[in-house]
Design an enzyme around this catalytic site. Structure first.
Site: not given
Ligand code: NAP
Length: 248
Positions: A13, A64, A155, A157, A159
């Site tokens: 991702g 993934v 979500y 669950a 995490k």
């Molecule tokens: P994001 O901006 O939505 O980026 C996530 C990336 O993962 C996107 O490029 C998305 O592609 C890709 N993706 C989605 N489904 C996928 C799959 N099945 N296989 C491969 N790639 C996939 O999210 P982020 O905020 O950077 O978050 C990254 C991680 O941090 C996540 O696990 C999220 O739960 C965690 N997190 C984020 C926050 C926050 O506040 N942002 C807080 C806690 C944890 P598409 O857009 O094309 O789907």
């Protein structure tokens, strides 16, 4: 820093957001980068950015949640880049709804991408890591998996599941020099949180002692530490990077 020189890192991702920042940081620390995402345009752009900085990087499209794609992904990285030393399970999605209104599909998809995806990538990457007696697996969980959040049962669950996955894998892999840790970000300024209503954002800000949302680079710095040689005596740990929001 060149602490990861000669090492290969896979960040799932990594076409945008936290994954992109992690990839840029690990490359800055000397690693060759395997950029993987379902979003080809985003992933290719990150590879171009890295190559423009003189770094070694290749794009590998993969979902993934699909075991065959994940297995091929790791095989191709091993063949192209000659190894795999750092795996960052970062790909994640949300499908929010109150539990009573949550559909089976929204439950299944979030658990499949966020939790099963990390399991599949770990299973594929662990064998070469165990063989080379060195590896770093870093799972991007969330503070929501530790303290819960209304409207995010699926979500939360997924995490919380990542925390258990990290600890079990840490115990299995420790004797071979492979560490497994989780990072629990708080609210980070990415596309995932852009949709929050301004009112809610202000409410959240009041609860963050450090007084701001996190930046993707804040998470990348924590990943870089856990991926480094300096973190060799840390495994099975959950590191909150949340501006003091939870203090668990
Ligand atoms: P994001 O901006 O939505 O980026 C996530 C990336 O993962 C996107 O490029 C998305 O592609 C890709 N993706 C989605 N489904 C996928 C799959 N099945 N296989 C491969 N790639 C996939 O999210 P982020 O905020 O950077 O978050 C990254 C991680 O941090 C996540 O696990 C999220 O739960 C965690 N997190 C984020 C926050 C926050 O506040 N942002 C807080 C806690 C944890 P598409 O857009 O094309 O789907």
């Amino acid at each position: 820093m060149t602490g990861l020189a000669g090492k290969v890192a896979l960040v799932t991702g990594s076409g945008r957001g936290i994954g992109r920042a992690v990839a840029l940081r690990l490359a800055q620390d000397g690693a060759a980068l395997a950029i993987s995402d379902v979003d080809a345009a985003g992933g290719q752009a990150v590879v171009q950015e890295l190559q423009g900085q003189g770094r070694q990087a290749q794009f590998y499209p993969a979902d993934v949640a699909a075991a065959d794609q994940v297995n091929q992904l790791v095989d191709r990285i091993m063949a192209d880049l000659g190894g795999l030393h750092v795996l960052v399970n970062n790909a994640g999605i949300t499908r929010d709804a109150l539990l009573l209104r949550m559909s089976d599909e929204d439950w299944d998809r979030v658990l499949t991408v966020n939790l099963k995806g990390a399991f599949l990538c770990t299973r594929a990457a662990l064998r070469p890591m165990l063989r080379q007696r060195w590896g770093r697996i870093i799972n991007i969980a969330s503070v929501v998996g530790l303290v819960g959040n209304a409207g995010q049962a699926n979500y939360a669950a997924s995490k919380a599941g990542l925390v258990g996955l990290s600890k079990a894998t840490a115990k299995e892999a420790a004797s071979r020099g492979v560490t497994v840790n989780a990072i629990a970000p708080g609210f980070i300024d990415t596309a995932m949180t852009k949709g929050l209503k301004e009112e809610l954002k202000q409410e959240i800000l009041k609860q963050i002692p450090l007084g701001r949302l996190g930046q993707p680079e804040d998470i990348a710095a924590a990943v870089a530490f856990l991926a480094s040689e300096e973190a060799r005596y840390i495994t099975g740990h959950v590191l909150c990077v949340d501006g003091g929001l939870t203090m668990v």
